[in-house]
Design an enzyme around this catalytic site. Sequence first.
Site, mmCIF file in Angstrom:
data_model
loop_
_atom_site.group_PDB
_atom_site.id
_atom_site.type_symbol
_atom_site.label_atom_id
_atom_site.label_comp_id
_atom_site.label_asym_id
_atom_site.label_seq_id
_atom_site.Cartn_x
_atom_site.Cartn_y
_atom_site.Cartn_z
ATOM 1 N N CYS A 2 0.743 -1.107 0.017
ATOM 2 C CA CYS A 2 0.013 -0.074 0.060
ATOM 3 C C CYS A 2 0.807 1.196 -0.094
ATOM 4 O O CYS A 2 1.947 1.486 0.382
ATOM 5 C CB CYS A 2 -0.961 0.180 1.077
ATOM 6 S SG CYS A 2 -1.900 -1.451 1.454
ATOM 7 N N TRP A 80 -3.183 -2.237 -1.520
ATOM 8 C CA TRP A 80 -3.071 -3.678 -1.977
ATOM 9 C C TRP A 80 -3.391 -4.775 -1.048
ATOM 10 O O TRP A 80 -2.834 -4.703 0.100
ATOM 11 C CB TRP A 80 -1.473 -3.763 -2.417
ATOM 12 C CG TRP A 80 -1.104 -5.188 -3.110
ATOM 13 C CD1 TRP A 80 -1.277 -5.410 -4.545
ATOM 14 C CD2 TRP A 80 -0.949 -6.511 -2.550
ATOM 15 N NE1 TRP A 80 -1.030 -6.663 -4.758
ATOM 16 C CE2 TRP A 80 -0.911 -7.333 -3.467
ATOM 17 C CE3 TRP A 80 -0.807 -6.836 -1.239
ATOM 18 C CZ2 TRP A 80 -0.608 -8.776 -3.340
ATOM 19 C CZ3 TRP A 80 -0.439 -8.388 -0.882
ATOM 20 C CH2 TRP A 80 -0.203 -9.063 -2.126
ATOM 21 N N ASN A 104 -0.383 0.607 6.157
ATOM 22 C CA ASN A 104 0.602 -0.236 5.174
ATOM 23 C C ASN A 104 0.901 -1.305 6.157
ATOM 24 O O ASN A 104 1.944 -0.900 6.896
ATOM 25 C CB ASN A 104 1.789 0.411 4.323
ATOM 26 C CG ASN A 104 2.418 -0.241 3.896
ATOM 27 O OD1 ASN A 104 1.915 -1.436 3.397
ATOM 28 N ND2 ASN A 104 3.454 -0.164 2.998
ATOM 29 N N GLY A 105 0.896 -2.651 5.776
ATOM 30 C CA GLY A 105 1.534 -3.455 6.528
ATOM 31 C C GLY A 105 0.514 -4.780 7.131
ATOM 32 O O GLY A 105 -0.650 -4.846 6.470
ATOM 33 N N GLU A 488 13.513 -15.133 -16.684
ATOM 34 C CA GLU A 488 13.048 -13.896 -16.364
ATOM 35 C C GLU A 488 12.093 -13.503 -17.621
ATOM 36 O O GLU A 488 10.847 -12.777 -17.485
ATOM 37 C CB GLU A 488 14.224 -12.852 -16.442
ATOM 38 C CG GLU A 488 13.758 -11.476 -16.742
ATOM 39 C CD GLU A 488 13.145 -10.707 -15.620
ATOM 40 O OE1 GLU A 488 12.998 -11.426 -14.411
ATOM 41 O OE2 GLU A 488 12.740 -9.593 -15.534
ATOM 42 N N LYS A 492 8.340 -12.042 -17.086
ATOM 43 C CA LYS A 492 7.821 -10.812 -17.680
ATOM 44 C C LYS A 492 6.328 -11.166 -18.163
ATOM 45 O O LYS A 492 5.342 -10.034 -18.086
ATOM 46 C CB LYS A 492 8.702 -10.403 -18.649
ATOM 47 C CG LYS A 492 10.094 -9.559 -18.042
ATOM 48 C CD LYS A 492 9.985 -8.187 -17.163
ATOM 49 C CE LYS A 492 9.571 -8.332 -15.830
ATOM 50 N NZ LYS A 492 10.719 -8.593 -14.874
ATOM 51 N N GLU A 495 3.618 -11.631 -16.087
ATOM 52 C CA GLU A 495 3.419 -10.632 -15.166
ATOM 53 C C GLU A 495 2.295 -9.712 -15.717
ATOM 54 O O GLU A 495 1.285 -9.195 -15.111
ATOM 55 C CB GLU A 495 4.536 -9.825 -14.720
ATOM 56 C CG GLU A 495 5.461 -10.331 -13.308
ATOM 57 C CD GLU A 495 6.147 -9.375 -13.232
ATOM 58 O OE1 GLU A 495 6.165 -8.651 -12.280
ATOM 59 O OE2 GLU A 495 7.068 -9.289 -14.007
ATOM 60 N N HIS A 511 12.973 -33.785 -19.913
ATOM 61 C CA HIS A 511 12.638 -34.274 -18.552
ATOM 62 C C HIS A 511 11.067 -33.711 -18.200
ATOM 63 O O HIS A 511 10.591 -33.841 -17.034
ATOM 64 C CB HIS A 511 13.510 -33.923 -17.395
ATOM 65 C CG HIS A 511 15.026 -34.501 -17.413
ATOM 66 N ND1 HIS A 511 15.033 -35.843 -17.406
ATOM 67 C CD2 HIS A 511 15.999 -33.798 -18.156
ATOM 68 C CE1 HIS A 511 16.600 -36.028 -17.666
ATOM 69 N NE2 HIS A 511 16.901 -34.965 -18.078
ATOM 70 N N LYS A 610 4.337 -3.169 -6.634
ATOM 71 C CA LYS A 610 5.912 -2.892 -6.857
ATOM 72 C C LYS A 610 6.757 -3.303 -6.035
ATOM 73 O O LYS A 610 7.645 -3.904 -6.001
ATOM 74 C CB LYS A 610 6.074 -1.420 -7.274
ATOM 75 C CG LYS A 610 7.538 -1.188 -7.647
ATOM 76 C CD LYS A 610 7.994 -1.566 -9.068
ATOM 77 C CE LYS A 610 9.312 -1.235 -9.599
ATOM 78 N NZ LYS A 610 9.683 -2.268 -10.607
HETATM 79 C C1 F6R Z 1 9.176 -8.575 -11.721
HETATM 80 C C2 F6R Z 1 9.488 -8.123 -10.378
HETATM 81 C C3 F6R Z 1 9.440 -8.800 -9.093
HETATM 82 C C4 F6R Z 1 10.543 -7.867 -8.275
HETATM 83 C C5 F6R Z 1 10.674 -8.738 -6.763
HETATM 84 C C6 F6R Z 1 11.884 -8.189 -5.915
HETATM 85 O O1 F6R Z 1 9.164 -7.945 -12.729
HETATM 86 O O2 F6R Z 1 9.715 -6.854 -10.454
HETATM 87 O O3 F6R Z 1 9.621 -10.140 -9.398
HETATM 88 O O4 F6R Z 1 11.796 -8.142 -8.793
HETATM 89 O O5 F6R Z 1 9.531 -8.242 -6.081
HETATM 90 O O6 F6R Z 1 11.735 -6.847 -5.752
HETATM 91 P P1 F6R Z 1 12.842 -5.942 -5.272
HETATM 92 O O7 F6R Z 1 13.820 -5.949 -6.416
HETATM 93 O O8 F6R Z 1 12.397 -4.434 -5.259
HETATM 94 O O9 F6R Z 1 13.424 -6.612 -4.114
#
Ligand code: F6R
Length: 615
Positions: A2, A80, A104-105, A488, A492, A495, A511, A610
């Site tokens: 949040c 969130w 937040n938490g 990765e 991407k 997500e 496998h 994020k």
């Molecule tokens: C994927 C993404 C997440 C972050 C993960 C770690 O695109 O952004 O998987 O990489 O939540 O976040 P940080 O780097 O802020 O610890």
Amino acid sequence: MCGIVGYIGKRNPKDIIYEGLKKLEYRGYDSAGIALFQEGKIKIKRSQGKLSQLQKEMADPHFFATPHHEIFLALGHTRWATQGRPSEKNAHPHQAGSVVLVHNGIIENFSSIKETLLKKGHTFASDTDSEVIASLINDHIREGHDFETSVQRAAQQLVGSFSVGVMFEGDPGTLIAVRNGTPLVLGVCESENFIASDIAALLSHTHRFVYLEDQEMAVLKKGQWVVKNLNGKPISKAIKEINWTQEMIEKGGFQHFMLKEIFEQPQAVIHTLQDRVRKDEQGLLFPEVSKLLKELNPLGRIYLVACGSAYYASMVGKYLFEQFSHVPCEQDLASEFRYREPLIGKNDLLIVTSQSGETADTLAALREAKKRGAKVLAICNVKESSIDREADVTVYTYAGPEIGVASTKAFTAQLTVFGLLAIHVGMVKGVLSEQAAFDFIQELIRLPLAMENLLKQDAYIKKIAQKFYRKKTFLYLGRGTNYPIALEGALKLKEISYMNAEGYAAGEMKHGPIALVDEDTPVIILAPQDRHYEKVLSNLEEIKARDGVVIAIGNEGDERLKKLSDYMIEIPKRSELCTPILEAIPVQLIAYDIALKKGTDIDQPRNLAKSVTVE
Ligand code: F6R
């Protein structure tokens, strides 16, 4: 998670809070709300959905702020959901009596507190743990304590993580904030002050910040602020100047932050390399790392721990450290590391990687390793974040603010730091020759130009997206340092396009994952001409033999690969140090262009936030 923003000062707070929330929306976006003083009473507007919904509510002409002794006071929140599904009633701010709060938490002992409060006659309007905090503060006020003492007492009773902003109708000149476990910062000016979950919300007002630590509270009044511990004892705090600018957190003409951030990658690498390469380009400048290595002498193991994309970056780091520095490495997800019994000791080095510097599991892993006597090096993008402040040494990624929820430029900047560190440790340990180090440094210096050129393939990648965006499942394959990029790439795509995507080590294909291969499952195969090339090409042939459709990412001029695959995205031939960074660009663009075709919410994909500041 949040986002919180709060204001106390002489300006009308409605727009300040709304604009602040817009900057924090990437932290959570399932509901939002605002509280302000209007003629001595606290008025609240909340709505489910994105901020644009709240904006409609806020347009109500009967909802306006009025000052108390020339001072306005307001709080905002973008959510969130953790406890209680997204809805208007669960949106913040929450009110209990004349106390209004944003949080937040996660409060772990909220059920028992709620039970006690229910017995005392308190009622609850939401399903959240946050409302319980407001109610607890209100309970202390009802018992006759003043506002500040009531917040302190309530905070002492809470178990879990929380940052809160609190207003009280009985004290319209005071805004209180508390931090424990989730980030909170004060933005300070001459005549007005702010609170926020991160500095992005406040950069248009100030560059001067005071970072709260756990178990600290800030009391903000007209033109002044004070930080105290939870027993009310004042604590002296330094004001930090942060030079990120407002422009850095705007889209700058791009359709999405994610696209802007993909295109900013050459600059992110340039800034990350800056000041690290010696003027004669014969070596690197990491005095703080050299010092740490001396303290650890002899260096035991390197543990690489992170979450999500940062975890995949550390996976590349593991390959590089083993190859260039001959250091045994272990790698773990932060959420696993913190709960197993990691045999990390005082000669070991934990490297945590985090864009935000606030990821709860990564921070907990850092604390666990320190408790066991290990040293901690952080690779981090946000100065003064919790991880930055608690690590023994931080090597910064200079990617600038990353706003798109899907990590892009922070990821390639992290890979750059791993490359630099692997060379440096290899040199310090005497296992990497000066010539080899020089060659790798040259490669890194020339990398941003190669990235610029690669970005020009966007039009071709758009054609691939156009062809495949209706498919249900994608398979990503790679070997060696290409394997983490396969993971990765799949992450991407998942997500931001909500498609099923599997990343696998190419050697594992037979496998299990080969069962997925048919004419309807595009396979993105990372096949640069490295030591795994022939083996990966055999995998490709096996896919083609089963009518699979192959999109290859390989080296310029590789006619053999071109002939075997249906589509080929060409990247320049480089060593294992730089190839993953180059490969990251097409996998990001494939995900972006597919999501664009599908019309998903690219910068704020569903269910994500994020910065994951709760477990
Ligand atoms: C994927 C993404 C997440 C972050 C993960 C770690 O695109 O952004 O998987 O990489 O939540 O976040 P940080 O780097 O802020 O610890």
